[in-house]
Write an enzyme that holds these catalytic residues in place. Sequence first.
Site, mmCIF file in Angstrom:
data_model
loop_
_atom_site.group_PDB
_atom_site.id
_atom_site.type_symbol
_atom_site.label_atom_id
_atom_site.label_comp_id
_atom_site.label_asym_id
_atom_site.label_seq_id
_atom_site.Cartn_x
_atom_site.Cartn_y
_atom_site.Cartn_z
ATOM 1 N N LEU A 31 34.878 34.733 52.861
ATOM 2 C CA LEU A 31 35.289 35.522 51.699
ATOM 3 C C LEU A 31 35.682 36.942 52.079
ATOM 4 O O LEU A 31 35.132 37.535 52.996
ATOM 5 C CB LEU A 31 34.153 35.556 50.668
ATOM 6 C CG LEU A 31 33.713 34.187 50.145
ATOM 7 C CD1 LEU A 31 32.603 34.349 49.107
ATOM 8 C CD2 LEU A 31 34.887 33.408 49.553
ATOM 9 N N HIS A 35 39.047 37.354 47.353
ATOM 10 C CA HIS A 35 38.195 36.394 46.647
ATOM 11 C C HIS A 35 37.282 37.114 45.651
ATOM 12 O O HIS A 35 37.081 36.653 44.527
ATOM 13 C CB HIS A 35 37.292 35.643 47.630
ATOM 14 C CG HIS A 35 38.014 34.815 48.655
ATOM 15 N ND1 HIS A 35 38.027 35.130 49.993
ATOM 16 C CD2 HIS A 35 38.739 33.675 48.533
ATOM 17 C CE1 HIS A 35 38.711 34.208 50.654
ATOM 18 N NE2 HIS A 35 39.164 33.323 49.799
ATOM 19 N N GLY A 144 44.712 32.790 43.176
ATOM 20 C CA GLY A 144 45.399 33.998 43.615
ATOM 21 C C GLY A 144 46.903 33.805 43.750
ATOM 22 O O GLY A 144 47.364 32.761 44.214
ATOM 23 N N ASP A 147 48.903 32.737 47.053
ATOM 24 C CA ASP A 147 49.257 31.329 47.266
ATOM 25 C C ASP A 147 50.085 30.877 46.067
ATOM 26 O O ASP A 147 49.648 30.049 45.256
ATOM 27 C CB ASP A 147 47.978 30.514 47.439
ATOM 28 C CG ASP A 147 47.191 30.986 48.650
ATOM 29 O OD1 ASP A 147 47.625 30.718 49.777
ATOM 30 O OD2 ASP A 147 46.162 31.667 48.484
ATOM 31 N N GLN A 150 50.933 27.222 45.437
ATOM 32 C CA GLN A 150 49.696 26.521 45.057
ATOM 33 C C GLN A 150 49.433 26.697 43.559
ATOM 34 O O GLN A 150 49.093 25.742 42.856
ATOM 35 C CB GLN A 150 48.535 27.076 45.880
ATOM 36 C CG GLN A 150 47.168 26.591 45.458
ATOM 37 C CD GLN A 150 46.092 26.985 46.453
ATOM 38 O OE1 GLN A 150 45.962 26.369 47.498
ATOM 39 N NE2 GLN A 150 45.329 28.019 46.149
ATOM 40 N N VAL A 173 45.553 40.801 46.384
ATOM 41 C CA VAL A 173 44.817 41.983 46.852
ATOM 42 C C VAL A 173 45.256 42.263 48.285
ATOM 43 O O VAL A 173 45.288 41.347 49.125
ATOM 44 C CB VAL A 173 43.296 41.746 46.779
ATOM 45 C CG1 VAL A 173 42.546 42.970 47.286
ATOM 46 C CG2 VAL A 173 42.893 41.423 45.351
ATOM 47 N N SER A 183 41.751 34.965 54.790
ATOM 48 C CA SER A 183 40.719 34.575 55.759
ATOM 49 C C SER A 183 41.327 34.433 57.146
ATOM 50 O O SER A 183 40.655 34.643 58.157
ATOM 51 C CB SER A 183 40.078 33.253 55.340
ATOM 52 O OG SER A 183 39.555 33.358 54.027
ATOM 53 N N ARG A 184 42.607 34.069 57.210
ATOM 54 C CA ARG A 184 43.258 33.857 58.510
ATOM 55 C C ARG A 184 43.589 35.170 59.212
ATOM 56 O O ARG A 184 43.937 35.154 60.398
ATOM 57 C CB ARG A 184 44.504 32.992 58.337
ATOM 58 C CG ARG A 184 44.173 31.555 57.949
ATOM 59 C CD ARG A 184 45.374 30.629 57.994
ATOM 60 N NE ARG A 184 44.981 29.230 57.899
ATOM 61 C CZ ARG A 184 44.985 28.508 56.781
ATOM 62 N NH1 ARG A 184 45.368 29.049 55.644
ATOM 63 N NH2 ARG A 184 44.608 27.237 56.804
HETATM 64 P P1 AMP Z 1 41.172 30.326 50.026
HETATM 65 O O1 AMP Z 1 39.732 30.553 50.333
HETATM 66 O O2 AMP Z 1 42.103 30.939 51.016
HETATM 67 O O3 AMP Z 1 41.485 28.881 49.711
HETATM 68 O O4 AMP Z 1 41.457 31.116 48.691
HETATM 69 C C1 AMP Z 1 40.695 30.899 47.531
HETATM 70 C C2 AMP Z 1 41.381 31.567 46.364
HETATM 71 O O5 AMP Z 1 41.484 32.967 46.616
HETATM 72 C C3 AMP Z 1 42.803 31.061 46.142
HETATM 73 O O6 AMP Z 1 43.047 30.981 44.749
HETATM 74 C C4 AMP Z 1 43.636 32.122 46.790
HETATM 75 O O7 AMP Z 1 44.943 32.225 46.252
HETATM 76 C C5 AMP Z 1 42.819 33.366 46.461
HETATM 77 N N1 AMP Z 1 43.146 34.453 47.372
HETATM 78 C C6 AMP Z 1 43.173 34.416 48.729
HETATM 79 N N2 AMP Z 1 43.580 35.596 49.227
HETATM 80 C C7 AMP Z 1 43.833 36.398 48.166
HETATM 81 C C8 AMP Z 1 44.301 37.738 48.015
HETATM 82 N N3 AMP Z 1 44.595 38.498 49.063
HETATM 83 N N4 AMP Z 1 44.450 38.229 46.773
HETATM 84 C C9 AMP Z 1 44.172 37.451 45.681
HETATM 85 N N5 AMP Z 1 43.727 36.192 45.753
HETATM 86 C C10 AMP Z 1 43.565 35.658 46.983
#
Ligand code: AMP
Length: 296
Positions: A31, A35, A144, A147, A150, A173, A183-184
Amino acid sequence: MIVLRGSGELGRLEALRENAPLVLVPTMGALHEGHLTLVRQAAVHGQVVVTIFVNPTQFGPGEDFAAYPRDLDEDLRLLAGTPTVAVFAPAVGDVYGRPGEVTVRAGRRAEGLCGALRPGHFDGVLTVVAKLFGMVRPSLALFGRKDAQQCLVLEQMVHDLRLPVRLLDVPTVREPDGLAMSSRNRYLDAGQRQRALCLARALAAGRACLADGQRATAAVEAAMRAELVAADSVDYAAVRLLPELEMTASIQDGRVLLAVAARVGPARLIDNLALRVERGAVMEAGLMGGGDAAGT
Ligand code: AMP
């Protein structure tokens, strides 16, 4: 904050459900502030349930499923500082089990961009989100805008399968220098981290082009691609119409998505910007539910 480590414990959500609607924030853990922003937005609407699950079915062969960062203790520590009421962190065997299971197949919105380059990726996303919806039964779920495809593919699933859940998209964000949090980003060393800024710069260049009155898609995409020379390879730098993600040769008034995907060092990174073009003005827009930019 209660922590549910298996589907057998989901019954503990029932007592919560009586107090206020459950609002789901699905994540794969590792996270970051992106997130946590989703979680804080979710809390405006009800009791937040965060899921932490690195979903194997959305990773293709040769992708980073094994290497994906996993640190549940640190994730729980971060969530303890938010209004999260429950965390559901199932094992793979809790979510997937029997051979020949039913899966969800993504629709038209998954045909281009990441959907074309990562075969099966969105089928995996939709299948796991449908399962999480079934397990948690939230009234609302937040995703978010980073993506973007998605979000749109999920919106199509909820509509087409008539699922009884509302979706909201939350603005991306960013780090202070513009890099979209991901996360990457942990895969990047200092030099790669600097080069990764080219994705945000590409979106800014595309937006500037539109603000200058350019309406030819090829010219806007070329301006975006010019910034991506700092990446090691480029998957796409694209303009698509919202919400269906159709290609267009020229941009009319309405909503468009600027979308980039590129590899920098070991990381495949994506970034997106949804814009509303209206009588010469260009402003940020949302993705789902008609594209209200507020995202709350
Ligand atoms: P993930 O853990 O990467 O699958 O992301 C979980 C959720 O967090 C997804 O809905 C992503 O689109 C959202 N998310 C990831 N990075 C960001 C970010 N920088 N800003 C807003 N939402 C994000």
